[in-house]
Design a protein around this motif. Structure first.
Motif: not given
Length: 292
Positions: A28, A69, A71, A86, A97-98, A100-101
């Motif tokens: 990713r 996950g 960060e 996020g 931030y988290e 994610s895609d």
């Protein structure tokens, strides 16, 4: 007055998980790594996180969190008006931030703006560090730098650069490098600072074992990610450490050279000196370095 040595209070570590490397190489985060290589950015592997620098400004930090996950963190001045999803929290070091895609897509979409915001705030000495790293990163470079702004736990000061120096006889040394830019250079302070770093990083003349172990892993991971030449090899045993002072955009007068040599002699520090003119970033061959 001699330097005061502060002993580190925790074992030094560097490197990220194999899973993190895979996400960067083909998962990713591959788009971020590709953009960083193409731009190019300076990418440094830390302890469970990776920093991406543009002219010395950290424009993205990706951190792995066990069972939580990944960060990201970016200084809000660099984010500017860019909208990134996020957001988790804010602190003096930036916005977290988290990952994610959607975050990755938004970061890549806002990449040019974030770079422009950061470079507008860049400091000259940090920009020089990055350009020296990049200019000496070729397969035939006698010096390849593998870390910057290096700090050990419990030690307040940071060393500018660490590199590997390949010797004609096949040997390898770690190059502890201090960069000074501009006209204001205080010889005694510069030598004391360099000696303080040396005593922490190489108290017996060789790189501390914990640093050697950490950087062996870092170099392997950087090579896997295409960030270092494949020919770079960290030795199996802790290598000797040599000190190098790089003066940038500053005329080396006889008075300054005498001051450096007097201070180095009093400190019992063996070091080499390189002077780079404006817009010059490639280090000359080691045989041309001056002895301080």
């Amino acid at each position: 007055m001699g330097s005061t040595v502060t002993k580190p209070n925790k074992t030094f570590a560097r490197g990220v998980s194999d899973a993190f490397v895979t996400e960067l190489a083909s998962g990713r985060f591959a788009g971020i790594l590709e953009r960083a290589r193409d731009h190019p950015l300076d990418v440094q592997i830390r302890e469970h996180y990776i920093d991406f620098y543009a002219d010395g400004c950290c424009v993205l930090q990706l951190r792995e969190r066990p069972k939580a996950g990944y960060e990201a963190a970016i200084h809000e001045k660099y984010v500017g008006e860019t909208r990134l999803p996020g957001e988790r929290r804010r602190n003096p070091r930036g916005i977290c931030y988290e990952v994610s895609d959607a975050f990755v897509a938004a970061y890549l979409a806002g990449f040019a703006t974030i770079m422009a915001n950061a470079r507008a705030l860049a400091k000259r000495e940090r920009t020089l560090e990055e350009r020296i790293i990049r200019a000496n990163n070729g397969p035939t470079s006698p010096v390849v730098f593998f870390d910057r702004q290096v700090q050990m736990h419990g030690v307040p000061k940071k060393a500018d650069l660490l590199g590997l120096l390949s010797l004609p006889d096949g040997g390898v040394r770690v190059l502890l490098t201090e960069i000074k830019q501009g006209q204001k250079v205080l010889a005694q302070s510069l030598i004391d600072q360099t000696k303080a770093y040396y005593e922490v990083f190489a108290p017996a003349g060789r790189l501390r074992e914990c640093l050697a172990n950490a950087y062996r892993k870092v170099i392997s991971q950087k090579q896997e990610l295409g960030l270092l030449p494949a020919a770079v090899a960290f030795p199996s045993a802790p290598p000797p450490v040599e000190c190098l002072v790089v003066l940038c955009e500053r005329e080396l007068t006889s008075k300054l050279l005498l001051g450096l040599r007097t201070a180095a002699r009093a400190a019992r520090l063996r070091a080499k000196l390189v002077c780079l003119s404006q817009e010059e970033y490639v280090l000359p061959p080691p045989g041309e370095w001056r002895t301080i």
